[in-house]
Each structure stands twice: as C-alpha cells, then as structure tokens.
Design a protein around this motif. Structure first.
Motif, PDB file in Angstrom:
ATOM      1  N   UNK A  25       0.656  -1.180  -0.035  1.00 39.59           N
ATOM      2  CA  UNK A  25       0.044  -0.032   0.011  1.00 39.59           C
ATOM      3  C   UNK A  25       0.860   1.119   0.020  1.00 39.59           C
ATOM      4  N   UNK A  27       3.933   3.776  -2.523  1.00 40.99           N
ATOM      5  CA  UNK A  27       4.382   4.420  -3.853  1.00 40.99           C
ATOM      6  C   UNK A  27       5.775   4.542  -3.681  1.00 40.99           C
TER       7      UNK A  27
ATOM      8  N   UNK B  32      -0.944   1.513 -14.001  1.00 41.41           N
ATOM      9  CA  UNK B  32       0.163   1.222 -12.897  1.00 41.41           C
ATOM     10  C   UNK B  32      -0.544   1.878 -11.802  1.00 41.41           C
ATOM     11  N   UNK B  33      -0.043   1.962 -10.614  1.00 42.71           N
ATOM     12  CA  UNK B  33      -0.199   2.787  -9.382  1.00 42.71           C
ATOM     13  C   UNK B  33       0.861   3.539  -9.133  1.00 42.71           C
ATOM     14  N   UNK B  34       0.487   4.845  -8.717  1.00 46.63           N
ATOM     15  CA  UNK B  34       1.608   5.589  -8.205  1.00 46.63           C
ATOM     16  C   UNK B  34       1.088   6.755  -7.385  1.00 46.63           C
ATOM     17  N   UNK B  35       1.754   7.539  -6.888  1.00 41.69           N
ATOM     18  CA  UNK B  35       1.438   8.948  -6.150  1.00 41.69           C
ATOM     19  C   UNK B  35       0.551   9.691  -6.779  1.00 41.69           C
ATOM     20  N   UNK B  38       0.455  14.863  -5.921  1.00 44.02           N
ATOM     21  CA  UNK B  38       1.295  15.806  -6.537  1.00 44.02           C
ATOM     22  C   UNK B  38       1.378  15.676  -8.111  1.00 44.02           C
ATOM     23  N   UNK B  40       3.095  16.889 -10.098  1.00 38.46           N
ATOM     24  CA  UNK B  40       4.456  16.751 -10.505  1.00 38.46           C
ATOM     25  C   UNK B  40       5.276  15.476 -10.895  1.00 38.46           C
ATOM     26  N   UNK B  41       4.410  14.430  -9.867  1.00 35.76           N
ATOM     27  CA  UNK B  41       5.127  13.089 -10.389  1.00 35.76           C
ATOM     28  C   UNK B  41       4.705  12.441 -11.581  1.00 35.76           C
ATOM     29  N   UNK B  85      -5.987  -4.968  -7.820  1.00 37.15           N
ATOM     30  CA  UNK B  85      -6.101  -4.170  -6.460  1.00 37.15           C
ATOM     31  C   UNK B  85      -6.975  -5.196  -5.413  1.00 37.15           C
ATOM     32  N   UNK B  86      -6.571  -4.893  -4.307  1.00 36.68           N
ATOM     33  CA  UNK B  86      -7.328  -5.723  -3.463  1.00 36.68           C
ATOM     34  C   UNK B  86      -8.920  -4.818  -3.088  1.00 36.68           C
ATOM     35  N   UNK B  93      -8.827  -1.384  -1.513  1.00 37.78           N
ATOM     36  CA  UNK B  93      -7.881  -1.287  -0.552  1.00 37.78           C
ATOM     37  C   UNK B  93      -6.554  -0.596  -0.588  1.00 37.78           C
ATOM     38  N   UNK B  94      -6.409   0.579  -1.091  1.00 38.65           N
ATOM     39  CA  UNK B  94      -5.278   1.494  -1.744  1.00 38.65           C
ATOM     40  C   UNK B  94      -4.681   2.272  -0.440  1.00 38.65           C
ATOM     41  N   UNK B  95      -3.275   2.362  -0.673  1.00 32.80           N
ATOM     42  CA  UNK B  95      -2.611   3.357   0.502  1.00 32.80           C
ATOM     43  C   UNK B  95      -3.258   4.728   0.197  1.00 32.80           C
ATOM     44  N   UNK B  97      -1.752   7.397  -0.558  1.00 31.21           N
ATOM     45  CA  UNK B  97      -1.016   8.287  -1.688  1.00 31.21           C
ATOM     46  C   UNK B  97      -1.292   7.542  -2.935  1.00 31.21           C
ATOM     47  N   UNK B  98      -2.068   6.401  -2.896  1.00 36.02           N
ATOM     48  CA  UNK B  98      -1.908   5.737  -4.249  1.00 36.02           C
ATOM     49  C   UNK B  98      -3.192   5.873  -5.162  1.00 36.02           C
TER      50      UNK B  98
END
Lengths: 122, 122, 122
Positions: A25, A27, B32-35, B38, B40-41, B85-86, B93-95, B97-98
């Motif tokens: 969970x 990144x 994909x999964x990412x931040x 922001x 700028x990522x 993804x769960x 069930x993402x974090x 920031x995900x």
C-alpha cells in the motif's frame, strides 16, 4: 518474506489450487520475485536500479521529501506494487530459486503495509 | 481514474473481500499505481521514461507508425498492461497516496479500451 | 504462445467471465504482453533491454553463471514473472495486436516451466 507469509496466513495450507495476491500500500516500495539464494543478487539489483534511476536528475520537479523521493516512485512503478503467486496443494508453487522480495526505495523507509488475498478451491 | 471505475462498476461495493483486475487492450499504453497527490510526479515520470527509452534510437527497426512507436511498446512492457487491486468492504484497499494511472505512450493516442474483472466474496 | 495455451488448457473455453494467471517458475526468464504482428518488435525489445541492462557492468558481484547471469535477473524483475489476462466467453480478451511473450534472458536457456491458473464463472 515467504516464511513470514506462511506464518501469518495459515489459510494457504487449505488451498488445493489457487492464487495468492500480495499488494503493497505504498508508492515508494515494491514487491517482486527474484533469485533468493545468493545475497549478491540483492546488492547488484540495488546498484543497477540506482544507476538506471539516479537521484538528483536536473529535470526532477518532485523532491518535497528529498532526493530519494522521485526515484522511489519511479522504481515502484517499474518493479510493481503487487505480485500473484500460484498455490498448489497448500503451498506457493514457486521455482527452486524464486523468493519474494519487498523492495524498499526510500533511504529511510518506515514500516510497510501489505494486503494478502487468497483465492482458490479447497 | 479511480472514481471513474467506481462509477462504471457499482458491483465493487458488494464485495467484502476480493480483487479487481484492470487490463488495457493495447500495446502502447499501460496501467500502474503511483502517487496521486502531486501532479509533478506525472511530469517527472514522463520525463524519466522518455530519458530511459528515447525516440529515434539508431537500432530501432520497428518505426512504421513513427518515432514514438517502438518506445511506446517498450514502456508498456516495463510498466505493464494490467494491475490488480485488493477490494475490502466494498472499496479498493489502496494506500493513502496511491491512485490508478493510465499511461498513454503515443504522442497522439486515441481512445483506449479497458477490461475490469471483479473476483471475491460478497 | 497464445495458441499453445489454448491447446493445453481446454478449460478456458468453458469460462464465461474470468482471469487466466500465467506464472513462470524462473528468475532469468519472464512473461509479458506485447505487439504480436511485426517480428521487429521482438528484435528491438531485445536490443533495447540489452542496452538498458548491459552485461559486464563493473559493479556486478553476482556472475557465477556468466556475464548474462545478473542481467537476466534484472530483466526478469523489470518485465515480471507473471501476467493475468481476462477471459470473456471462452477466449482471452486481448486487443487486436496483443500476444503473449515468453522472454528468455539467458544466452543459452534450457526448457522453462509455467503454471497456468484459471479462475472465473462458467
């Protein structure tokens, strides 16, 4: 990490044929499967990823959390936030040399949360 | 993209424990999964991937559709054509920031088709 | 590889909606989905990966099995050891140009073992 998962998820033993899905969970950390016997594989993996995705590239705009911030996001995209492993007769059906890696991409990462989902027939 | 998926697949709300599998039916775009906080990522991710996999490498043979053709295939292999993804209690069930990224690797990509499969117990 | 899988796993034809999970039990070969029409994509993919992850980097410590040993592990981490493909009405729900690649990363690889798990509703 493989032994830790068996200990926390005893339900794996009951599955005759299925899949374990393991998801991180975060990144700035990732999950993969790689050679588990020789510790030098981990060292070379870290060195090569640092070479391919260096800190302090002049074009990085996202650096709020430091020089390892953006490289951590890039590594986690390339390696991936989940793995799926077949379960056969109550065990991970991995190759002889395969083991689960949790890759920490921050220089000072904290604890990491993982979600494990088991699917299949008992 | 996360909110769009909830809107199109209301069945997710019924799943107590399971997995959502999201698959892109193209070889020049990826998932994909990412931040997700922001912007700028996303910019840095694009810049770094263009740096790691440049257009017009002298050794590219496959360029029928232009200089962004082969780099798009390479990026899609590295990032991947699916994510899993769960689902826990009716939600991804993402974090914190995900978020889900659909990465377009062509300079002028058209619309993209996705297949979403939900598995699990209600 | 797609046709070979249909031949070995006739159960796919019975699935109305589901997922095929394909897993390779090795740390020096990988699985991915890419453009399946023009053979030059495979050539460029190999050339670019050899460029991004060269043999004989001075920092490699793991070279017991030769100069292609560590690059093979790195490529397999980046490309990945499994793919998941949606099944719809008894067939892989792939895009027009998508095909399954088994990527061999050793210069002289032997035979490779794969585990295929089918999940879904008949």
């Amino acid at each position: 990490m493989t032994e830790e998962i068996y200990r926390h998820i005893p339900e794996i033993k009951k599955i005759k044929s299925g899949i374990a899905h393991i998801f991180i969970k975060h990144t700035s950390a990732s999950l993969t499967i790689n050679e588990n016997a020789d510790p030098s594989v981990r060292i070379d993996m870290e060195t090569h990823f640092n070479n391919m995705i260096p800190e302090n590239m002049p074009y990085y705009e996202h650096d709020t959390e430091g020089s390892d911030d953006m490289p951590a996001h890039l590594k986690s995209v390339i390696i991936g936030s989940s793995i799926s492993i077949p379960i056969t007769n109550g065990k991970f059906n991995l190759g002889t040399w395969q083991g689960i890696y949790l890759c920490e991409h921050r220089n000072y990462g904290g604890s990491r949360n993982i979600v494990i989902t088991i699917m299949g027939d008992e």
